[in-house]
Motif scaffolding. Structure first.
Motif, PDB file in Angstrom:
ATOM      1  N   PRO A  72      43.815  20.374 -42.925  1.00 10.58           N
ATOM      2  CA  PRO A  72      42.875  20.869 -41.968  1.00 10.58           C
ATOM      3  C   PRO A  72      43.637  21.043 -40.510  1.00 10.58           C
ATOM      4  O   PRO A  72      44.555  20.276 -40.481  1.00 10.58           O
ATOM      5  CB  PRO A  72      41.970  19.699 -42.123  1.00 10.58           C
ATOM      6  N   ASP A  77      37.576  20.012 -39.007  1.00  7.20           N
ATOM      7  CA  ASP A  77      37.736  20.873 -40.205  1.00  7.20           C
ATOM      8  C   ASP A  77      37.743  20.119 -41.260  1.00  7.20           C
ATOM      9  O   ASP A  77      37.275  20.463 -42.309  1.00  7.20           O
ATOM     10  CB  ASP A  77      38.959  21.652 -39.769  1.00  7.20           C
ATOM     11  N   LYS A  81      35.762  20.421 -44.629  1.00  8.02           N
ATOM     12  CA  LYS A  81      36.178  20.971 -46.149  1.00  8.02           C
ATOM     13  C   LYS A  81      35.883  19.946 -46.970  1.00  8.02           C
ATOM     14  O   LYS A  81      35.462  20.205 -48.248  1.00  8.02           O
ATOM     15  CB  LYS A  81      37.616  21.094 -45.872  1.00  8.02           C
ATOM     16  N   LYS A  84      32.203  20.591 -48.209  1.00  4.46           N
ATOM     17  CA  LYS A  84      32.247  21.819 -49.143  1.00  4.46           C
ATOM     18  C   LYS A  84      32.828  21.380 -50.305  1.00  4.46           C
ATOM     19  O   LYS A  84      32.001  21.745 -51.427  1.00  4.46           O
ATOM     20  CB  LYS A  84      33.088  23.048 -48.463  1.00  4.46           C
ATOM     21  N   HIS A  85      33.662  20.510 -50.395  1.00  2.29           N
ATOM     22  CA  HIS A  85      34.284  20.111 -51.846  1.00  2.29           C
ATOM     23  C   HIS A  85      33.119  19.448 -52.510  1.00  2.29           C
ATOM     24  O   HIS A  85      32.931  19.594 -53.829  1.00  2.29           O
ATOM     25  CB  HIS A  85      35.466  19.314 -51.558  1.00  2.29           C
TER      26      HIS A  85
END
Length: 168
Positions: A72, A77, A81, A84-85
């Protein structure tokens, strides 16, 4: 679908491992500790693998784990991320549970409920950390509080509290 989920969980562990290493190298020991603590996705992988093998008629297949994505840019960030995962993983778990329901495979449907609850907890936990990050990274008198956030995460819980049925 369960065999694919075995590898999804393995990949999730890779992401946590990679991002934890990145945080550690960048002197965020607390964030690294938190992310290392979430490599328990391997335990989720093993739980599914054992279910496949023990259920009869199934055979778990272990394939290559995809490499983790690029590091990242920064902590914000990294957290986005990770969220999102987790959301992507929740969608995959939901697909398994939905298919089990459609096929009236009540054993797999019941088995999948544990993962549904875990994903609710994971998303809630990461969302809470993002909220803390947003508060910590807001400048106050020219200073930010990332140091305090990192320190707090050193001993942060690895689980989020969510309402349970027995509480109602």
């Amino acid at each position: 679908m369960l065999n694919k989920q075995v590898m999804v969980e393995a990949f999730q562990a890779q992401v946590y491992l990679s991002y934890a290493s990145w945080a550690e190298v960048n002197s965020f020991a607390g964030i690294a500790n938190f992310l290392y603590g979430h490599m328990h996705e391997r335990e989720h992988m093993f739980k599914i693998l054992k279910y496949i093998n023990d259920r009869g008629g199934g055979k778990a297949k272990i394939e290559a784990i995809d490499k983790a994505p690029e590091n990242p840019k920064d902590i914000g960030d990294c957290l986005q991320k990770i969220l999102k995962h987790e959301i992507d993983n929740s969608k995959k778990i939901d697909q398994i549970v939905n298919l089990a329901h459609e096929e009236k495979d009540w054993a797999t449907f019941s088995f999948g409920q544990w993962f549904v609850q875990k994903q609710i907890e994971e998303e809630s936990l990461v969302n809470g950390i993002i909220d803390k990050y947003n508060l910590a990274s807001t400048e106050v008198d020219g200073n930010t509080s990332l140091y305090e956030m990192d320190r707090d995460l050193t001993n942060a819980s690895q689980e989020a509290e969510t309402p349970r049925e027995e509480e109602f």
